[in-house]
Each structure stands twice: as structure tokens, then as C-alpha cells.
Design a protein around this motif. Structure first.
Motif, PDB file in Angstrom:
ATOM      1  N   ILE A   1       0.871  -1.175   0.000  1.00 35.64           N
ATOM      2  CA  ILE A   1       0.000   0.000   0.000  1.00 35.64           C
ATOM      3  C   ILE A   1       0.907   1.223   0.000  1.00 35.64           C
ATOM      4  CG2 ILE A   1      -1.781   1.281   1.247  1.00 35.64           C
ATOM      5  CD1 ILE A   1      -2.844  -1.344   2.307  1.00 35.64           C
ATOM      6  N   GLN A   2       0.748   2.029  -1.011  1.00 38.59           N
ATOM      7  CA  GLN A   2       1.597   3.220  -1.126  1.00 38.59           C
ATOM      8  C   GLN A   2       0.738   4.457  -0.948  1.00 38.59           C
ATOM      9  OE1 GLN A   2       4.010   3.524  -4.715  1.00 38.59           O
ATOM     10  NE2 GLN A   2       4.305   5.730  -4.433  1.00 38.59           N
ATOM     11  N   TYR A   3       1.312   5.429  -0.220  1.00 43.68           N
ATOM     12  CA  TYR A   3       0.614   6.699  -0.075  1.00 43.68           C
ATOM     13  C   TYR A   3       0.775   7.515  -1.349  1.00 43.68           C
ATOM     14  CZ  TYR A   3      -0.221  11.505   1.194  1.00 43.68           C
ATOM     15  OH  TYR A   3      -0.672  12.784   1.189  1.00 43.68           O
ATOM     16  N   ALA A   4      -0.300   8.099  -1.817  1.00 45.38           N
ATOM     17  CA  ALA A   4      -0.236   8.955  -3.005  1.00 45.38           C
ATOM     18  C   ALA A   4      -0.847  10.312  -2.661  1.00 45.38           C
ATOM     19  CB  ALA A   4      -1.008   8.314  -4.147  1.00 45.38           C
ATOM     20  N   PRO A   5      -0.071  11.401  -2.821  1.00 44.99           N
ATOM     21  CA  PRO A   5      -0.663  12.730  -2.577  1.00 44.99           C
ATOM     22  C   PRO A   5      -1.838  12.967  -3.521  1.00 44.99           C
ATOM     23  CG  PRO A   5       1.702  12.897  -3.125  1.00 44.99           C
ATOM     24  CD  PRO A   5       1.338  11.462  -3.251  1.00 44.99           C
ATOM     25  N   SER A   6      -1.703  12.469  -4.762  1.00 44.22           N
ATOM     26  CA  SER A   6      -2.846  12.440  -5.689  1.00 44.22           C
ATOM     27  C   SER A   6      -2.560  11.346  -6.710  1.00 44.22           C
ATOM     28  CB  SER A   6      -3.044  13.798  -6.361  1.00 44.22           C
ATOM     29  OG  SER A   6      -2.003  14.024  -7.269  1.00 44.22           O
ATOM     30  N   LEU A   7      -3.537  11.070  -7.587  1.00 38.72           N
ATOM     31  CA  LEU A   7      -3.367   9.965  -8.540  1.00 38.72           C
ATOM     32  C   LEU A   7      -3.282  10.507  -9.964  1.00 38.72           C
ATOM     33  CD1 LEU A   7      -5.999   7.545  -6.977  1.00 38.72           C
ATOM     34  CD2 LEU A   7      -3.513   7.246  -6.958  1.00 38.72           C
ATOM     35  N   PRO A   8      -2.483   9.861 -10.804  1.00 38.92           N
ATOM     36  CA  PRO A   8      -2.431  10.322 -12.198  1.00 38.92           C
ATOM     37  C   PRO A   8      -3.770  10.056 -12.893  1.00 38.92           C
ATOM     38  CG  PRO A   8      -1.180   8.277 -11.924  1.00 38.92           C
ATOM     39  CD  PRO A   8      -1.644   8.686 -10.566  1.00 38.92           C
ATOM     40  N   LYS A   9      -4.271  11.111 -13.531  1.00 40.28           N
ATOM     41  CA  LYS A   9      -5.579  10.976 -14.188  1.00 40.28           C
ATOM     42  C   LYS A   9      -5.539  11.618 -15.563  1.00 40.28           C
ATOM     43  CE  LYS A   9      -8.235  11.022  -9.973  1.00 40.28           C
ATOM     44  NZ  LYS A   9      -8.988  11.833  -9.042  1.00 40.28           N
ATOM     45  N   THR A  10      -6.444  11.172 -16.408  1.00 39.21           N
ATOM     46  CA  THR A  10      -6.607  11.843 -17.694  1.00 39.21           C
ATOM     47  C   THR A  10      -7.355  13.154 -17.434  1.00 39.21           C
ATOM     48  OG1 THR A  10      -8.751  10.845 -18.044  1.00 39.21           O
ATOM     49  CG2 THR A  10      -6.847   9.640 -18.891  1.00 39.21           C
ATOM     50  N   ARG A  11      -7.447  13.983 -18.447  1.00 43.70           N
ATOM     51  CA  ARG A  11      -8.152  15.263 -18.233  1.00 43.70           C
ATOM     52  C   ARG A  11      -9.618  15.039 -17.938  1.00 43.70           C
ATOM     53  NH1 ARG A  11      -4.398  17.086 -22.188  1.00 43.70           N
ATOM     54  NH2 ARG A  11      -2.731  17.976 -20.953  1.00 43.70           N
ATOM     55  N   SER A  12     -10.126  13.908 -18.409  1.00 42.05           N
ATOM     56  CA  SER A  12     -11.539  13.636 -18.113  1.00 42.05           C
ATOM     57  C   SER A  12     -11.704  12.986 -16.742  1.00 42.05           C
ATOM     58  CB  SER A  12     -12.136  12.760 -19.208  1.00 42.05           C
ATOM     59  OG  SER A  12     -11.481  11.509 -19.202  1.00 42.05           O
ATOM     60  N   GLY A  13     -10.584  12.827 -16.014  1.00 45.59           N
ATOM     61  CA  GLY A  13     -10.701  12.359 -14.637  1.00 45.59           C
ATOM     62  C   GLY A  13     -10.582  10.856 -14.436  1.00 45.59           C
ATOM     63  N   LYS A  14     -10.183  10.130 -15.488  1.00 44.95           N
ATOM     64  CA  LYS A  14     -10.032   8.668 -15.348  1.00 44.95           C
ATOM     65  C   LYS A  14      -8.646   8.347 -14.802  1.00 44.95           C
ATOM     66  CE  LYS A  14     -12.640   5.797 -18.412  1.00 44.95           C
ATOM     67  NZ  LYS A  14     -12.671   5.062 -19.644  1.00 44.95           N
TER      68      LYS A  14
END
Ligand code: WT7
Length: 683
Positions: free
Chosen positions: A630-643
């Protein structure tokens, strides 16, 4: 070790197998195969004649529509014919084939020294008794019964008793959690649950009744239909006089003291008390070939398990025929499939397929490493097992301990080895072939799915030259194709989506109560084809190689899980704001879970939180779903549409910097941070 020549080489069946083999050469296989796909009515019609039909079928043998653009998807084999699968497995073998005294199962308990056996006529009697018990509890044709039992004979008896009276069984793997059991009970609206007091898996005690009670409580809160619970006294059985199925074993006495089975008199009933008064005669319910036989849940990419539904006639014929040909079944065989009956392998190749053929099987309650890592080989010698079917994850686990524990045992009875569940890496294949089978036994690497009911791509042991890691060629009646992204059929050497072009008798008929979802999941992407969700390569010799899942599914130790299912379990924790789960290579399990979580305000990422999250997933789904990382992520990589782009997260987990195109990302900056804070996955 895999040497350069090893993989390119063809491994040919050994001549000893040929004289008695059902299919003794590749041209013989090709002839039968051709007939099975060009004249399916005649091919399967001839096989159907070997079974008992109360009413023979008239009219078309197979009717179907595989094309969503032309209307509703449906598949019907022999609709209008009536039969009973339990009658075909038991009464037909006892009465017509005179196999009453033949052993149906050698049961080997978790503790060495705890074992018993049951013959075909004893099994028939017990099944009839339990079928009468079910009827007396008000269970009727079409009703659903959930079965939550360890690997004991009562599990087989309960399934066949359901089949005898036309009720649908829904077997839930005894390693699943209370939440998972509850979800499955609710989804199919079952009225009765069958469970056991407790059991041991290796040295771990599982208080099954306690977990079942928790599931029942949760179900009640959600307005469920469950009314009764039948409890097998398994671990505590030394205290009761059980006729024939109990063995005396000193370790058990010690173990029973640990059992605490809470009792709810309004609902709970002991199996042995009900059986005591039940008649040994039971007229089967004559069912249409297309009547429902069972539901078995499998993970779905939406996160909700899917209730795969199989029907009586087609499933019976397909499980029986694939068992006979793929293991080259001979009457003197002792067959052992290590899969749990909670999975489809245990349904088709531990219960229905072997019994339909009148085979003798081993049913093993324990694990490969208890009391030591030689347990499997000791069981093979004890029962003189001739055909052995297991999973790549078990082979990889045992490989770790070297050859010595294997060589301590003779294994000379072995003739055919099999694997199932996930792609087998050539190294494990070669170890299985050389060390376990001493280059004497062909390996049948069988590719199939819960949905397919039986083997789809597989060698035949005396016919197919093998390549380590390839499931080789299609089984009878199976027409595979490889499609490009745009849905074009690729010929010759190619890689793409694995699909099937026409129905085989064992194909699922629907998802229980969710026909539209069935059409969407399996038939929508490429109209006219059944879509497996697996990638596949065909080599220059026409061999098929499964390359793994191409949807959001992962395969942990041969068991499918969906990323969505694990994500939603993580999201139920108050600290978690967002979660993304990807599969990650694992030396034993094949794949494991690597999770990324972002946290809500006011929560900190600590060791304590990681432990809580792991526990949460275990409780929601079961131990097989426990995350490795389990890794902490400040945020997740997303496409511009939010996927969420899981493709990139998979690379981060593997520390693979070759990311390809990242121009579609909303915030490419996060990637570097995630690489820097990876969990250490070196082991
Ligand atoms: C998925 C089905 C069928 C019983 C066990 C699993 C993978 C299964 C193989 C194999 C490569 C395999 C596929 C498939 N799989 N057998 N021999 N080689 N991959 O049943 O839970 O329905 O999973 O298991 O990915 O789609 P299941």
C-alpha cells in the motif's frame, strides 16, 4: 532452470500412454475436433446418448444467438429433453454400470491420519437422504441454497442433493469473509445456508460458524430471505456417532476443544440430526436440459461479483466429456484435483466431471505445506494417484523447497499432470515435468473460465506435442479467434483479444438475474463473439499462448479479483479519499495487489493505517485479497476527463520508467513523486 533450447522444444507424449488412450495421435484429435465444430449436433448428440434422459429431445439440438446486434443473447442445448444430473452421476453408475462398490472419494483430512472413503452406493444413499432433508425444509425446484463448507464430503453431498431436487446451489469458498458471503446470499436470494462448525487449514483454525453467523446478521439488516441454517459438525464430530464417515484420530480430539459454535435455535439445525430421520430413497426431480443447475460467483470488473449461471444438460455433457478426454480417464485411475470446490475447477473437475465418468477421486481438506512440504507427494503415494491436477501457484510454492521433499516419495503411479488457473511460467512447467513427473507424464495446461464451465484450450495427453507455457489447441466444440482492437479476426501468427465464435455445451447461460449485464460483459465489445477478457498469442505452429487479463482484473494465485472490488473495500475506510489498485508480478502468487491511496484531511499515513487497510480488505473480501503493498499517493495520475490511468500506476509499482505517452495526463508532475515514494518491492 530454463535452458535456451527448452522452450522452443516440443515435448511429445510418451508411447506408454498411447495403446489405451482415447485420442492416441494429433491427426486423431484433428479429425474429432473437425467433426465437433462442423457437426456439433451429431458430435454432442452421440455423447448425449451415453446419458440417461427421462424424455429424449426432439427438435433442434442447439439454438442460439451470439450477436447482440440481432437481439437477445441466448444459448439452448437440447431444450425439451428432461433428465437429472445427480441421477446420471450416481444412480446410473450404481444401477446400470454396477459401480456401487467403487470408491467415489478418498477423503484425506487436514491432519494426516484423519481419512475416510465413500463408495458410489454410499454416496447415493447420503445424497438421497440429504435431498429428503432439503425437501422437508421446504426447498423446492428453482430455490437457491448457499453452501459455505470446507473440503469435506458433506460439501459434495449437499451439492448433489440440491441438483437431485432441482434446487440451485451457490457454493461460497470457505476462505471468503462474512461480507462476501452476505453479498452472495443476498444477490441470489437464497432461503437456506449450509455450513460447518469449524475446520483447520494447516495449523490455522477457522471458526466457520462464527463467520456464517456474522454474515447472517448482516443479511438480516438488509432484509434478506434466509430462513434456515444447517450446520455440519465437522471438527467436533468425534463426539457424535457418525456412520462410516468419521475416522478415529487422536489429534482431532485435541482440536475439537477449540471450537465454539454459537447456536441460534430459531434457525440452526445440526446436519446429523436431520439426516438421522431421513429416508434413503428419493425420487429425482426431472429437469429440462436448460433448467438452472447452479450459480457460482466470480469477480467482475465493476467490483460486484457476478453470479455465473450454468444449466443442467449442456454443463453435464461438457464437464463429463472434457474430464474424460483431457485427463484421458481410464476406469482404474485414481484422480486428484487439488482445487477447492468453492471454485469452478472444484465443481467441474472434482465433482461433476469425475462422478459422471464413475471415477475415483481424492478429496483433500488441507494445504500443500502442512504438516510439511511433502504432503502432496505423500498423498499421491498413499492413494497411488494416476492423474493429478493443480495450480501453477502451488507448483511455484513447492519449487521453492527444492527437489528433495519430492524425491522422498516415489510418485511412480502418476501418468498425467495438469495445471489451471493462470499462465504457467516455463520454469515452473519444466520443474513440474522433470521433477514431479520425471519426464514420464504429459502436462495438460488447461485454459478455461468459471463462465466456460469446462476446458477451452488444452492439450490431450496422448495426442498433443506440448510447449511449456502454451495451452496449445482448442478442446472439442471450441472455436477460438484472435481479434484486433477494431474487431478484425487475425489469421496465422498474431496477438490480440481471445474470443470464441460459437457456443459449446458448457457455456454459461446468463448472470443470475442480470441478463443485460451478461450481454454487456461478454458479447458487446465484439458482436458475434464471446469475449474472454484475456489476451492471447498464436504462434507459427498454431499454438495458443494466454498473455493474461486485458480488463481491470487481476489473477492472484489463480483466483480472479477485480481492482474495483479491492478499491471499494479500501474506500470504506474513513481515512481513504481515493484508491487505485493494480496488479503486480509476484514470484509465488503470479500476481499480487499493489494499492495507491490518497487520504482525507486530518489522516496520516502510518504503519498502523496500512495494517488497518490490509485488515479491512481481508474482512471485506477474504484473505486472498490481502494487499501486498500500500503506497501513499498525494494524488493519482488521471486523464483530463478524470479517469485514473492504471497503466501508469502499474509501471510505477514495477519501477519501470518507460511510461510511453503521458501527454493526456492532467498533472504529469505527480508521477515523479510517486516513483520516489514507491514501496520497496524487491523481495
Ligand atoms: C481466468 C479465469 C478455470 C478455472 C480457474 C480460474 C486465467 C485460467 C489458465 C491457463 C492461462 C489461465 C484466465 C481466465 N486462466 N486458466 N491455463 N493459462 N490463464 O477460473 O476464476 O474464472 O478465472 O483465469 O485469465 O480468464 P476463473
Amino acid at each position: 532452470m530454463v535452458l535456451p533450447g527448452d522452450q522452443a522444444r516440443l515435448y511429445r507424449p510418451r508411447p506408454e500412454l498411447l495403446p489405451a488412450a482415447h485420442v492416441p495421435s494429433l491427426p486423431h484429435y484433428q479429425r474429432l475436433y473437425q467433426r465437433s465444430v462442423e457437426e456439433p449436433h451429431e458430435f454432442w448428440g452421440d455423447i448425449a446418448k451415453e446419458f440417461y434422459w427421462k424424455r429424449q429431445h426432439t427438435g433442434p439440438f442447439l439454438k442460439y444467438n451470439f450477436d447482440v446486434t440481432k437481439g437477445k443473447i441466448f444459448i439452448e442445448w437440447m431444450k425439451g429433453a428432461t433428465t437429472n444430473i445427480c441421477y446420471n452421476l450416481l444412480d446410473r453408475n450404481v444401477n446400470d454400470k454396477k459401480l456401487g462398490d467403487k470408491v467415489a472419494f478418498y477423503w484425506e483430512g487436514n491432519e494426516p491420519g484423519d481419512y475416510t472413503k465413500i463408495t458410489y452406493s454410499e454416496l447415493l444413499q447420503k445424497v438421497c437422504q440429504f435431498a429428503n432433508v432439503l425437501r422437508s425444509q421446504g426447498v423446492k425446484k428453482g430455490d437457491r441454497v448457499s453452501i459455505y463448507l470446507p473440503m469435506i464430503l458433506e460439501l459434495v453431498i449437499a451439492m448433489l442433493a440440491c441438483a437431485r431436487i432441482g434446487a440451485l446451489h451457490s457454493v461460497v469458498f470457505a476462505g471468503f469473509s462474512a461480507d462476501s458471503l452476505c453479498e452472495r446470499i443476498l444477490d441470489c436470494g437464497c432461503s437456506l445456508l449450509i455450513t460447518a462448525d469449524a475446520f483447520y487449514r494447516g495449523d490455522k483454525l477457522v471458526n466457520l460458524k462464527q463467520i456464517a453467523d456474522e454474515a447472517i446478521r448482516k443479511c438480516k439488516d438488509k432484509g434478506c430471505s434466509l430462513k434456515k441454517c444447517i450446520v455440519v459438525k465437522h471438527l467436533g464430530r468425534e463426539e457424535i456417532a457418525v456412520d462410516g464417515t468419521s475416522s478415529k484420530s487422536p489429534p482431532l480430539k485435541r482440536l475439537c476443544q477449540d471450537v465454539q459454535a454459537p447456536w441460534n435455535p430459531a434457525m440452526d439445525m445440526w446436519w446429523h440430526e436431520l439426516m438421522g430421520g431421513a429416508s434413503k430413497e428419493c425420487e429425482p426431480e426431472w429437469c429440462d436440459a436448460e433448467d438452472e443447475l447452479f450459480i457460482l460467483y466470480t469477480s467482475g470488473s465493476t467490483g460486484k461479483p457476478k453470479g455465473v449461471l450454468h444449466t443442467v444438460g449442456g454443463y453435464m455433457i461438457f464437464a463429463a466429456t472434457s474430464f474424460k478426454y483431457v485427463f484421458d480417464y481410464q476406469p482404474e485411475d485414481v484422480y486428484w484435483c487439488t482445487a477447492d470446490i468453492g471454485w469452478i475447477t472444484g465443481h467441474s473437475y472434482l465433482t461433476y466431471g469425475p462422478l459422471a465418468n464413475g471415477a475415483t477421486s481424492v478429496l483433500f481438506e488441507g494445504v500443500p505445506t502442512y504438516p510439511d512440504v511433502g504432503r502432496m507427494w505423500s498423498i499421491i503415494d498413499k492413494y497411488k494417484v494416476t492423474k493429478f491436477y493443480t495450480a501453477p501457484t502451488a507448483i511455484r510454492l513447492l519449487m521453492k523447497y527444492g527437489e528433495e521433499p519430492v524425491k522422498k516419495y516415489s510418485r511412480k503411479s502418476l501418468k498425467v499432470l495438469g495445471t489451471v488457473g493462470e499462465p504457467i511460467n516455463p520454469e515452473a512447467w519444466l520443474w513440474y515435468y522433470r521433477v514431479v513427473g520425471e519426464e514420464r507424464c504429459p502436462i495438460v495446461d488447461t485454459f478455461w473460465q468459471t463462465e466456460t464451465g469446462g476446458h477451452m484450450l488444452t492439450p490431450l495427453p496422448a495426442a498433443t506435442p506440448m510447449k511449456p507455457g502454451s495451452a496449445t489447441f482448442p478442446f472439442f466444440g471450441v472455436v477460438p479467434a484472435i481479434l484486433s482492437e477494431s474487431g478484425e479476426e487475425l489469421e496465422g501468427e498474431a496477438e490480440g483479444y481471445l474470443v470464441f465464435k460459437q457456443p459449446w455445451p458448457g457455456i454459461m447461460r446468463t448472470l443470475y438475474g442480470k441478463h443485460q449485464q451478461f450481454e454487456t460483459v461478454y458479447f458487446k465489445k465484439f458482436p458475434g463473439y464471446y469475449v474472454t477478457g484475456d489476451g492471447c498469442r498464436r504462434d507459427k505452429d498454431g499454438y495458443y499462448w494466454i498473455t493474461g487479463r486485458i480488463d481491470d482484473m487481476l489473477n492472484v494465485s489463480g483466483h480472479l479479483l477485480s481492482t474495483a472490488e479491492v478499491e471499494s473495500a479500501l474506500l470504506e475506510h474513513e481515512a481513504v479519499a481515493e484508491a487505485a489498485v493494480v496488479s503486480h508480478p509476484h514470484p509465488l502468487k503470479g500476481e499480487c495487489l499493489y494499492c495507491f491511496v490518497t487520504l482525507r484531511e486530518g489522516h496520516e499515513f502510518t504503519k498502523n493505517l496500512t495494517d488497518e487497510l490490509k485488515k479491512q480488505v481481508r474482512e471485506k473480501i477474504g484473505p486472498i485479497a490481502t494487499p501486498d503493498y500500500i503506497q501513499y499517493a498525494p494524488s493519482l495520475p488521471k486523464t483530463r476527463s478524470g479517469k485514473i490511468t492504471r497503466r501508469i500506476l502499474r509501471k510505477i509499482a514495477k519501477n519501470d520508467q518507460d511510461l510511453g505517452d503521458i501527454s493526456t495526463l492532467a498533472d504529469p508532475g505527480i508521477i515523479k513523486q510517486l516513483f520516489n515514494s514507491r514501496c520497496d518491492t524487491k523481495q
